[in-house]
Design an enzyme around this catalytic site. Structure first.
Site, PDB file in Angstrom:
ATOM      1  N   ASP A  16      44.109  -4.555  20.919  1.00  0.00           N
ATOM      2  CA  ASP A  16      44.648  -3.327  21.507  1.00  0.00           C
ATOM      3  C   ASP A  16      43.699  -2.186  21.186  1.00  0.00           C
ATOM      4  O   ASP A  16      42.870  -2.286  20.277  1.00  0.00           O
ATOM      5  CB  ASP A  16      46.044  -3.019  20.951  1.00  0.00           C
ATOM      6  N   SER A  17      43.842  -1.099  21.931  1.00  0.00           N
ATOM      7  CA  SER A  17      43.008   0.068  21.675  1.00  0.00           C
ATOM      8  C   SER A  17      43.350   0.751  20.359  1.00  0.00           C
ATOM      9  O   SER A  17      42.559   1.535  19.842  1.00  0.00           O
ATOM     10  CB  SER A  17      43.159   1.078  22.827  1.00  0.00           C
ATOM     11  N   CYS A  79      47.370  -4.523  25.439  1.00  0.00           N
ATOM     12  CA  CYS A  79      47.158  -3.150  25.888  1.00  0.00           C
ATOM     13  C   CYS A  79      47.267  -3.161  27.400  1.00  0.00           C
ATOM     14  O   CYS A  79      46.512  -3.886  28.073  1.00  0.00           O
ATOM     15  CB  CYS A  79      45.780  -2.665  25.445  1.00  0.00           C
ATOM     16  N   GLU A 157      53.971   6.940  17.223  1.00  0.00           N
ATOM     17  CA  GLU A 157      53.052   6.864  16.083  1.00  0.00           C
ATOM     18  C   GLU A 157      53.458   7.791  14.939  1.00  0.00           C
ATOM     19  O   GLU A 157      53.151   7.512  13.779  1.00  0.00           O
ATOM     20  CB  GLU A 157      51.629   7.172  16.546  1.00  0.00           C
ATOM     21  N   CYS A 189      53.825   0.208  28.413  1.00  0.00           N
ATOM     22  CA  CYS A 189      52.864   0.533  27.353  1.00  0.00           C
ATOM     23  C   CYS A 189      53.405  -0.098  26.087  1.00  0.00           C
ATOM     24  O   CYS A 189      54.612  -0.033  25.827  1.00  0.00           O
ATOM     25  CB  CYS A 189      52.716   2.037  27.199  1.00  0.00           C
ATOM     26  N   HIS A 191      53.340   0.788  23.114  1.00  0.00           N
ATOM     27  CA  HIS A 191      54.000   1.710  22.181  1.00  0.00           C
ATOM     28  C   HIS A 191      55.490   1.864  22.487  1.00  0.00           C
ATOM     29  O   HIS A 191      56.297   2.126  21.594  1.00  0.00           O
ATOM     30  CB  HIS A 191      53.381   3.117  22.264  1.00  0.00           C
TER      31      HIS A 191
END
Length: 266
Positions: A16-17, A79, A157, A189, A191
Site C-alpha cells: 500500500d502507499s 491500495c 489516521e 479506499c 482507510h
C-alpha cells in the site's frame, strides 16, 4: 538506522502507499491465520491518490520488485489507487498471482445491489472510474455513482473515526449518494473500513456496505485454497519513511503493537 530482520520466504506480499492497506492485512491475517505476511507501506511517497496514473504505476512497480526480491508467492495490491492505475502492468510483468482490491469489491457490490451502487474513494480512484468500469463489466445495467471522500483518510489516521467531526464529514460526503437512492455503498479506499461504524450510522440500515478489505481477503483465500500450516506465523512490516508514525497508526488499525518492522529503500 532500522535493524535488518530475517523475513519469511513464500509469504504473501501486501503493498500500500501507506497505512490504509493495514485493513487488508488485518482481514487476510484473519482469513489465513497460519500464513506469513509481508506488508510494505510506501510512507515516503504517500499519498498516491493525488498523483498521476503514470507516477502511481512507477511507484507500484518499484514496490512490487522489492517484494519479489524477498521471495513472495503472491502480491496483494492493498491500495485502490494503485490497483486502478497499475494492476494491468503488474499482471503483465510479474510471474506470481496478483490480486487488487477493486475487482473483489465490485463483484460483491453487484451481488448485493438492487440496481444502484455508490462508491466513495480517493480522488485518483474516482477519476480512474475503476469501480464503475469493473461493476459494468459484471452487470452493465447497474447504475454507479462515485464520489471522492479525501478527508476520511486523515480522520482514520488520527484516530478520529468515531468522533462528531467524522460524523459531520460523513454526512456531507454521503448526502448526495443517499439522495440519489443508492442501496449499496462500496468503501473504495482501504482507510475507510476504520470509519465503517460512522458511515453505517449516516447511511442507515437500508444501504448495504461493501468493505473492499474483507472481499479482497476472501479472494486471496480462494486463490490459495485451504490454509496450510499451524501455529502463529511471523508477519513483517516494511516502510520507506516515518517508522514511528507507522507503528502508532498500525497499533490503532490492528489493535496490537507490531514488532518486526524495517525501514527500506525501494
Amino acid at each position: 538506522m532500522a535493524r535488518e530482520i530475517s523475513r519469511p520466504t513464500s509469504a504473501i506480499g501486501i503493498f500500500d502507499s501507506g497505512v490504509g492497506g493495514l485493513t487488508v492485512f488485518r482481514e487476510i491475517a484473519r482469513a489465513l491465520p497460519h500464513h506469513p505476511l509481508i506488508y510494505l507501506g510506501d510512507s515516503a511517497r504517500v499519498p498516491y491518490g493525488t498523483k498521476s496514473p503514470q507516477t502511481v504505476t512507477r511507484y507500484t512497480l518499484e514496490a512490487a520488485n522489492h517484494l519479489m526480491q524477498l521471495g513472495i508467492k503472491m502480491l496483494v495490491v492493498a491500495c485502490n489507487t494503485a490497483t486502478a492505475a497499475a494492476l494491468p502492468a503488474l499482471i503483465e510483468k510479474l510471474s506470481i498471482p496478483v490480486i487488487g482490491v477493486v475487482e473483489p469489491g465490485a463483484r460483491a457490490a453487484v451481488e448485493r445491489t438492487r440496481g444502484r451502487i455508490g462508491v466513495i474513494a480517493t480522488e485518483g480512484t474516482v477519476k480512474s472510474r475503476a469501480y464503475t468500469n469493473a461493476i459494468r463489466r459484471i452487470d452493465a445495467k447497474v447504475e454507479v455513482i462515485e464520489t471522492p471522500a479525501p478527508l476520511f483518510v486523515p480522520l482514520a489516521e488520527e484516530g478520529w473515526a468515531n468522533t462528531h467531526v467524522a460524523r459531520e464529514v460523513a454526512e456531507i460526503y454521503l448526502e448526495p449518494l443517499i439522495d440519489s437512492g443508492i442501496d449499496t455503498l462500496v468503501l473504495g479506499c482501504t482507510h475507510y473500513p476504520i470509519l465503517r461504524g460512522t458511515i453505517e450510522k449516516v447511511v442507515g440500515d437500508g444501504v448495504q456496505i461493501v468493505d473492499s478489505a474483507e472481499t479482497t481477503a476472501l479472494s486471496v483465500k480462494k486463490a490459495l485454497g485451504e490454509s496450510s500450516g499451524k501455529g502463529e506465523p511471523e508477519h513483517h512490516f516494511l516502510v520507506t519513511d516515518a517508522e514511528e508514525r507507522f507503528r502508532r497508526i498500525a497499533a490503532e488499525f490492528l489493535d496490537h503493537e507490531i514488532v518486526n518492522m524495517e525501514l527500506v529503500t525501494i
